[in-house]
Each structure stands twice: as structure tokens, then as C-alpha cells.
Design a protein around this motif. Structure first.
Motif, short mmCIF file in Angstrom:
data_model
loop_
_atom_site.label_atom_id
_atom_site.label_comp_id
_atom_site.label_asym_id
_atom_site.label_seq_id
_atom_site.Cartn_x
_atom_site.Cartn_y
_atom_site.Cartn_z
N SER A 51 53.02 -76.80 48.87
CA SER A 51 51.81 -77.38 48.27
C SER A 51 52.06 -77.66 46.79
CB SER A 51 50.63 -76.42 48.44
OG SER A 51 50.87 -75.22 47.74
N PHE A 52 51.43 -78.73 46.30
CA PHE A 52 51.57 -79.09 44.88
C PHE A 52 50.22 -79.34 44.22
CE2 PHE A 52 52.04 -83.00 47.35
CZ PHE A 52 51.15 -83.87 46.74
N THR A 53 49.12 -79.01 44.88
CA THR A 53 47.79 -79.17 44.28
C THR A 53 47.04 -77.84 44.38
OG1 THR A 53 46.74 -79.81 46.37
CG2 THR A 53 47.70 -81.57 45.02
N PRO A 54 46.01 -77.67 43.56
CA PRO A 54 45.13 -76.50 43.76
C PRO A 54 44.40 -76.62 45.09
CG PRO A 54 44.76 -77.55 41.62
CD PRO A 54 45.59 -78.50 42.42
N ILE A 55 43.66 -75.59 45.42
CA ILE A 55 42.81 -75.66 46.61
C ILE A 55 41.66 -76.62 46.33
CG2 ILE A 55 41.28 -74.34 48.12
CD1 ILE A 55 43.04 -71.93 47.66
N LEU A 56 41.51 -77.63 47.18
CA LEU A 56 40.51 -78.68 47.00
C LEU A 56 39.40 -78.49 48.03
CD1 LEU A 56 42.98 -81.68 46.55
CD2 LEU A 56 41.92 -80.31 44.75
N THR A 57 38.15 -78.60 47.56
CA THR A 57 36.99 -78.41 48.44
C THR A 57 36.16 -79.68 48.47
OG1 THR A 57 36.93 -76.06 47.85
CG2 THR A 57 34.97 -76.98 48.89
N ALA A 58 35.85 -80.14 49.66
CA ALA A 58 35.03 -81.34 49.81
C ALA A 58 33.58 -81.02 49.48
CB ALA A 58 35.16 -81.89 51.23
N SER A 59 32.98 -81.81 48.59
CA SER A 59 31.59 -81.58 48.20
C SER A 59 30.59 -82.18 49.19
CB SER A 59 31.33 -82.15 46.80
OG SER A 59 31.55 -83.56 46.80
N ASP A 65 61.66 -82.43 46.82
CA ASP A 65 61.31 -83.79 46.41
C ASP A 65 60.52 -83.76 45.11
OD1 ASP A 65 62.55 -84.66 48.66
OD2 ASP A 65 60.73 -85.33 49.71
N PRO A 66 60.54 -84.86 44.34
CA PRO A 66 59.72 -84.92 43.12
C PRO A 66 58.23 -84.77 43.46
CG PRO A 66 61.35 -86.69 43.15
CD PRO A 66 61.38 -86.06 44.51
N THR A 67 57.51 -84.11 42.57
CA THR A 67 56.07 -83.90 42.80
C THR A 67 55.32 -85.20 42.58
OG1 THR A 67 56.25 -81.62 42.06
CG2 THR A 67 54.06 -82.58 42.11
N PRO A 68 54.60 -85.70 43.57
CA PRO A 68 53.89 -86.98 43.42
C PRO A 68 52.56 -86.79 42.69
CG PRO A 68 53.60 -86.15 45.63
CD PRO A 68 54.51 -85.18 44.94
N ARG A 69 52.02 -87.91 42.23
CA ARG A 69 50.67 -87.93 41.68
C ARG A 69 49.75 -88.58 42.70
NH1 ARG A 69 51.47 -90.80 35.97
NH2 ARG A 69 52.69 -92.16 37.38
N CYS A 70 48.61 -87.94 42.95
CA CYS A 70 47.73 -88.39 44.02
C CYS A 70 46.30 -88.52 43.52
CB CYS A 70 47.77 -87.42 45.20
SG CYS A 70 49.41 -87.19 45.93
N THR A 71 45.57 -89.41 44.16
CA THR A 71 44.14 -89.53 43.95
C THR A 71 43.45 -89.44 45.31
OG1 THR A 71 44.24 -91.95 44.11
CG2 THR A 71 44.41 -90.97 41.91
N ILE A 72 42.26 -88.81 45.30
CA ILE A 72 41.48 -88.68 46.53
C ILE A 72 40.08 -89.21 46.23
CG2 ILE A 72 40.58 -87.10 48.26
CD1 ILE A 72 42.81 -85.18 47.64
N VAL A 73 39.69 -90.22 46.98
CA VAL A 73 38.40 -90.85 46.78
C VAL A 73 37.55 -90.59 48.02
CG1 VAL A 73 37.16 -93.01 46.37
CG2 VAL A 73 39.41 -92.64 45.33
N GLY A 74 36.37 -90.01 47.80
CA GLY A 74 35.49 -89.67 48.91
C GLY A 74 34.32 -90.60 49.05
N PRO A 75 33.34 -90.23 49.86
CA PRO A 75 32.13 -91.05 50.02
C PRO A 75 31.39 -91.19 48.68
CG PRO A 75 32.28 -89.34 51.71
CD PRO A 75 33.32 -89.03 50.70
N PRO A 76 30.49 -92.13 48.58
CA PRO A 76 29.75 -92.28 47.32
C PRO A 76 29.05 -90.99 46.90
CG PRO A 76 29.35 -94.16 48.75
CD PRO A 76 30.12 -93.17 49.56
N GLY A 77 29.28 -90.60 45.67
CA GLY A 77 28.67 -89.40 45.12
C GLY A 77 29.41 -88.13 45.45
N ALA A 78 30.45 -88.20 46.26
CA ALA A 78 31.21 -87.01 46.65
C ALA A 78 32.50 -86.93 45.84
CB ALA A 78 31.53 -87.03 48.13
N GLU A 79 32.98 -85.75 45.66
CA GLU A 79 34.24 -85.55 44.95
C GLU A 79 34.91 -84.29 45.49
OE1 GLU A 79 32.35 -83.09 41.16
OE2 GLU A 79 33.33 -85.02 40.83
N MET A 80 36.20 -84.21 45.19
CA MET A 80 36.95 -83.02 45.57
C MET A 80 36.90 -82.02 44.42
SD MET A 80 37.93 -83.62 48.63
CE MET A 80 39.09 -82.28 48.91
N GLN A 81 36.42 -80.84 44.69
CA GLN A 81 36.31 -79.80 43.66
C GLN A 81 37.58 -78.94 43.67
OE1 GLN A 81 32.76 -77.79 44.91
NE2 GLN A 81 31.39 -79.41 44.17
N GLU A 82 38.18 -78.83 42.47
CA GLU A 82 39.41 -78.06 42.36
C GLU A 82 39.10 -76.57 42.23
OE1 GLU A 82 41.98 -79.39 39.30
OE2 GLU A 82 42.19 -81.42 40.11
#
Length: 213
Positions: free
Chosen positions: A141-149, A107-124
Motif C-alpha cells: 500500500s502507498f496511501t493512508p486508509i481512505l474512507t468513502a463519505s 515499482d515507483p510510487t504513483p500519484r493518484c486522484t479519486i473522484v467520487g459522486p457530487p459532494g462526496a470525497e475520500m477522507q484520509e
């Protein structure tokens, strides 16, 4: 008048042999027994057979361990994947937890956004492509390894035409360890079989040579 004593008759039997000594044509020391024919071959054969059997058992154990490890990783990967219908959903992560986004292979590779709690972000992190087979579908898989801050809920939105899934990344160390286990186990098993077979052949040859003499 003095009488002459007749000379004693010569000694015979084992006493004569011992009295003759080294100059009388017979040795006072018993001759060492000759080595049994084939004994050396049997020793070499046993010396190769024992380490061959041990190496074969070690290699077989390593192969079984690697197979069980891969099977466990496969079952874990199937149970850990979480599909997001329409490419959108909410996931709950703990601080430091790692994930990757997956799409159906081809399938075509999608574009995604991930929004976390206030002040948190996903670290690539590292870009590591992994694949999983679940229910007859191959996820890639189509993204790097993502770590929840931070711990909390994260909203995932993708412009995907097909399904999207979230799952922990496959352990690279476990994967490479299993591959190494297959190589080392296979090599040890092969070498052990060669040594064991050579030792068995030599032992049989020595045994037959001893019986023939």
C-alpha cells in the motif's frame, strides 16, 4: 489355722504388654507407620505434571487459533484485491467503507486522484502500510486508509507505469491479535512442557525410590 495362698504366676502375652503401660517398657499405643520412601517426590511430580499438561494444551490451542486467523486473513486479502489495469478504473463503495491503493513492490510510487459522486470525497485516515501476496506478486500500500463519505461510484486515476490495485486495509487489530496469540501460545506451550517434564522426572524418581526400599 489360716492357709497362705500361693502368689499368682506373672502374666504373659498381649495382656502383659498392655498391663505394663508406659513404665513397663512397652507402649499401649501402636507406632505410626513410617512414610513410604519416594512418596513426597511423587506428590511433587504429579503437582507439576498436571498444570504442565494443561498449560501445554492451552498454548497449543492458542497457536492453532492464531494460525487459522492469519490464514483466514491471507485468503481474505487475496480475494478482496481489485486490480486496475493501467492504474485507472471505477470502483463502487458504500458510505463508511475503507480502502487503500496498492502498487507492485519495488515499482515507483504513483500519484493518484479519486473522484467520487457530487459532494462526496475520500477522507484520509491513519497511514498504515500493509502488504499482500497474490498470484506470486507482492502488493504494497502507498496511501493512508481512505474512507468513502458517501455511497456511489468513485473514479481512480493514477500516473502509474505499472499496475495499481484497490483493496480494504488489513485489520491492524486482527494482525496484532494474531501476533500476540503466537507469543502467548508459544510461551504457554514452552512453560507447560518444562513443568510437565520436571513433574514426570520427579514422579519417576519417587516411584523408583519406593520400589528400591
Amino acid at each position: 489355722m489360716s492357709q497362705q495362698v500361693p502368689p499368682a504366676p506373672p502374666a504373659t502375652g498381649p495382656a502383659a504388654t498392655m498391663a505394663a503401660g508406659p513404665t513397663g517398657g512397652a507402649s499401649a499405643h501402636p507406632t505410626a507407620p513410617a512414610a513410604r520412601p519416594g512418596r513426597s517426590l511423587r506428590r511433587w511430580g504429579i503437582g507439576l505434571l498436571i498444570p504442565g499438561v494443561l498449560l501445554s494444551l492451552l498454548g497449543l490451542g492458542m497457536l492453532i487459533f492464531a494460525f487459522v486467523n492469519v490464514a483466514g486473513m491471507t485468503r481474505g486479502a487475496a480475494n478482496a484485491i481489485h486490480e486496475l489495469p493501467g492504474g485507472q478504473g471505477v470502483i463502487t463503495l458504500d458510505q463508511g467503507e475503507t480502502i487503500q491503493l496498492y502498487g507492485i513492490e519495488g515499482d515507483p510510487t504513483p500519484r493518484c486522484t479519486i473522484v467520487g459522486p457530487p459532494g462526496a470525497e475520500m477522507q484520509e485516515g491513519m497511514m498504515f502500510t500493509s502488504s499482500r501476496g497474490v498470484d506470486g506478486r507482492s502488493w504494497v500500500s502507498f496511501t493512508p486508509i481512505l474512507t468513502a463519505s458517501a455511497s456511489g461510484e468513485y473514479v481512480v486515476e493514477c500516473d502509474a507505469e505499472g499496475p495499481v490495485a484497490v483493496a480494504p486495509p488489513i485489520s491492524a487489530a486482527g494482525l496484532f491479535g494474531s501476533i500476540g496469540g503466537f507469543f502467548l501460545g508459544g510461551g504457554s506451550l514452552g512453560l507447560g512442557l518444562v513443568l510437565g517434564l520436571a513433574g514426570l522426572v520427579l514422579a519417576i524418581m519417587g516411584w523408583r525410590r519406593g520400589r528400591a526400599m
